[in-house]
Motif scaffolding. Structure first.
Motif, PDB file in Angstrom:
ATOM      1  N   PHE A  62      36.413 -34.369 -92.526  1.00 37.42           N
ATOM      2  CA  PHE A  62      37.480 -34.517 -91.540  1.00 37.42           C
ATOM      3  C   PHE A  62      37.659 -33.228 -90.749  1.00 37.42           C
ATOM      4  O   PHE A  62      37.547 -32.132 -91.306  1.00 37.42           O
ATOM      5  N   MET A  63      37.969 -33.377 -89.467  1.00 35.16           N
ATOM      6  CA  MET A  63      38.356 -32.211 -88.687  1.00 35.16           C
ATOM      7  C   MET A  63      39.731 -31.784 -89.192  1.00 35.16           C
ATOM      8  O   MET A  63      40.599 -32.624 -89.451  1.00 35.16           O
ATOM      9  N   ILE A  64      39.909 -30.463 -89.342  1.00 34.72           N
ATOM     10  CA  ILE A  64      41.201 -29.937 -89.760  1.00 34.72           C
ATOM     11  C   ILE A  64      41.698 -28.909 -88.749  1.00 34.72           C
ATOM     12  O   ILE A  64      40.905 -28.274 -88.050  1.00 34.72           O
ATOM     13  N   LEU A  65      43.007 -28.773 -88.697  1.00 31.17           N
ATOM     14  CA  LEU A  65      43.662 -27.809 -87.816  1.00 31.17           C
ATOM     15  C   LEU A  65      44.666 -27.031 -88.652  1.00 31.17           C
ATOM     16  O   LEU A  65      45.582 -27.627 -89.223  1.00 31.17           O
ATOM     17  N   ASN A  66      44.478 -25.724 -88.762  1.00 26.59           N
ATOM     18  CA  ASN A  66      45.429 -24.863 -89.460  1.00 26.59           C
ATOM     19  C   ASN A  66      46.381 -24.258 -88.444  1.00 26.59           C
ATOM     20  O   ASN A  66      45.948 -23.753 -87.405  1.00 26.59           O
ATOM     21  N   LEU A  67      47.683 -24.297 -88.765  1.00 28.91           N
ATOM     22  CA  LEU A  67      48.714 -23.777 -87.883  1.00 28.91           C
ATOM     23  C   LEU A  67      49.755 -23.006 -88.674  1.00 28.91           C
ATOM     24  O   LEU A  67      50.042 -23.342 -89.824  1.00 28.91           O
ATOM     25  N   LYS A  68      50.341 -22.026 -88.038  1.00 28.38           N
ATOM     26  CA  LYS A  68      51.454 -21.280 -88.610  1.00 28.38           C
ATOM     27  C   LYS A  68      52.676 -22.199 -88.607  1.00 28.38           C
ATOM     28  O   LYS A  68      52.887 -22.948 -87.647  1.00 28.38           O
ATOM     29  N   CYS A  69      53.494 -22.148 -89.691  1.00 24.83           N
ATOM     30  CA  CYS A  69      54.632 -23.045 -89.791  1.00 24.83           C
ATOM     31  C   CYS A  69      55.693 -22.419 -90.698  1.00 24.83           C
ATOM     32  O   CYS A  69      55.346 -21.861 -91.751  1.00 24.83           O
ATOM     33  N   PRO A  70      56.971 -22.514 -90.325  1.00 22.16           N
ATOM     34  CA  PRO A  70      58.020 -21.992 -91.197  1.00 22.16           C
ATOM     35  C   PRO A  70      57.964 -22.682 -92.568  1.00 22.16           C
ATOM     36  O   PRO A  70      57.771 -23.902 -92.638  1.00 22.16           O
ATOM     37  N   PRO A  71      58.133 -21.936 -93.650  1.00 18.07           N
ATOM     38  CA  PRO A  71      58.012 -22.508 -94.994  1.00 18.07           C
ATOM     39  C   PRO A  71      58.885 -23.738 -95.246  1.00 18.07           C
ATOM     40  O   PRO A  71      58.410 -24.718 -95.828  1.00 18.07           O
ATOM     41  N   GLU A  72      60.144 -23.720 -94.789  1.00 17.62           N
ATOM     42  CA  GLU A  72      61.034 -24.863 -95.035  1.00 17.62           C
ATOM     43  C   GLU A  72      60.522 -26.117 -94.336  1.00 17.62           C
ATOM     44  O   GLU A  72      60.578 -27.222 -94.877  1.00 17.62           O
ATOM     45  N   GLU A  73      60.039 -25.944 -93.126  1.00 14.79           N
ATOM     46  CA  GLU A  73      59.529 -27.083 -92.372  1.00 14.79           C
ATOM     47  C   GLU A  73      58.218 -27.586 -92.961  1.00 14.79           C
ATOM     48  O   GLU A  73      57.944 -28.783 -92.973  1.00 14.79           O
ATOM     49  N   SER A  74      57.424 -26.678 -93.464  1.00 18.93           N
ATOM     50  CA  SER A  74      56.146 -27.041 -94.075  1.00 18.93           C
ATOM     51  C   SER A  74      56.348 -28.042 -95.209  1.00 18.93           C
ATOM     52  O   SER A  74      55.632 -29.035 -95.313  1.00 18.93           O
ATOM     53  N   ILE A  75      57.329 -27.800 -96.039  1.00 15.81           N
ATOM     54  CA  ILE A  75      57.620 -28.702 -97.166  1.00 15.81           C
ATOM     55  C   ILE A  75      58.010 -30.082 -96.644  1.00 15.81           C
ATOM     56  O   ILE A  75      57.518 -31.108 -97.122  1.00 15.81           O
ATOM     57  N   MET A  76      58.892 -30.093 -95.661  1.00 14.84           N
ATOM     58  CA  MET A  76      59.345 -31.354 -95.076  1.00 14.84           C
ATOM     59  C   MET A  76      58.175 -32.137 -94.464  1.00 14.84           C
ATOM     60  O   MET A  76      58.031 -33.338 -94.685  1.00 14.84           O
ATOM     61  N   LEU A  77      57.335 -31.439 -93.704  1.00 15.37           N
ATOM     62  CA  LEU A  77      56.195 -32.097 -93.057  1.00 15.37           C
ATOM     63  C   LEU A  77      55.240 -32.710 -94.074  1.00 15.37           C
ATOM     64  O   LEU A  77      54.717 -33.806 -93.872  1.00 15.37           O
ATOM     65  N   ARG A  78      55.011 -32.001 -95.163  1.00 20.03           N
ATOM     66  CA  ARG A  78      54.109 -32.518 -96.197  1.00 20.03           C
ATOM     67  C   ARG A  78      54.693 -33.759 -96.873  1.00 20.03           C
ATOM     68  O   ARG A  78      53.943 -34.626 -97.321  1.00 20.03           O
ATOM     69  N   ASP A  79      56.026 -33.847 -96.930  1.00 19.38           N
ATOM     70  CA  ASP A  79      56.667 -35.044 -97.489  1.00 19.38           C
ATOM     71  C   ASP A  79      56.552 -36.235 -96.539  1.00 19.38           C
ATOM     72  O   ASP A  79      56.437 -37.374 -96.977  1.00 19.38           O
ATOM     73  N   ILE A  80      56.587 -35.972 -95.240  1.00 17.92           N
ATOM     74  CA  ILE A  80      56.570 -37.040 -94.237  1.00 17.92           C
ATOM     75  C   ILE A  80      55.153 -37.519 -93.921  1.00 17.92           C
ATOM     76  O   ILE A  80      54.908 -38.721 -93.802  1.00 17.92           O
ATOM     77  N   PHE A  81      54.223 -36.571 -93.777  1.00 16.82           N
ATOM     78  CA  PHE A  81      52.865 -36.902 -93.340  1.00 16.82           C
ATOM     79  C   PHE A  81      51.843 -36.592 -94.434  1.00 16.82           C
ATOM     80  O   PHE A  81      51.597 -35.423 -94.734  1.00 16.82           O
ATOM     81  N   PRO A  82      51.223 -37.606 -95.018  1.00 17.91           N
ATOM     82  CA  PRO A  82      50.209 -37.363 -96.047  1.00 17.91           C
ATOM     83  C   PRO A  82      49.019 -36.542 -95.551  1.00 17.91           C
ATOM     84  O   PRO A  82      48.322 -35.916 -96.339  1.00 17.91           O
TER      85      PRO A  82
END
Length: 122
Positions: free
Chosen positions: A46-66
């Protein structure tokens, strides 16, 4: 915004952005004023994209998007990885928002003089 050409074009449209290949020809690194804000590669087919992200938002995003995980080969607290997998899509506007956020996070940490060179073009 789930193909390499569209992602590359969008990121290069950001002021003072450059594209380099410091990790080899198969890893695209996007920098603003010599500071990395995005990296495109491939993992597990799979193509992947790494991005900088605030830690609190990172947790939330991982819960929302597999298809969003901790940053692959990056600081797990401050970076996320987006997997472009048709079975687990991330909405285009969310991908764009995350790119913008990563870019601005880096710009905000630049010295004021360098920030001005970027912000004047936004």
């Amino acid at each position: 915004m789930n193909d390499l050409k569209t992602l590359t074009s969008y990121m290069l449209s950001k002021p003072k952005t450059t594209l380099g290949y410091p990790f080899g020809s198969d890893v695209l690194v996007f920098k603003v004023m010599n500071k990395m804000f995005a990296l495109i590669g491939e993992r597990n087919g799979f193509m992947i994209l790494n991005l900088k992200c605030p830690p609190e938002e990172s947790i939330m995003l991982r819960d929302i998007f597999p298809a969003i995980t901790e940053g692959y080969h990056m600081n797990k607290r401050h970076w996320i990885t987006l997997y472009f997998d048709d079975k687990r899509p991330i909405p285009e506007n969310e991908v764009q928002r995350l790119i913008d956020q990563s870019y601005l996070t880096i710009v905000e940490k630049l010295p004021k003089k360098e920030q001005a060179k970027v912000l004047i073009q936004l």
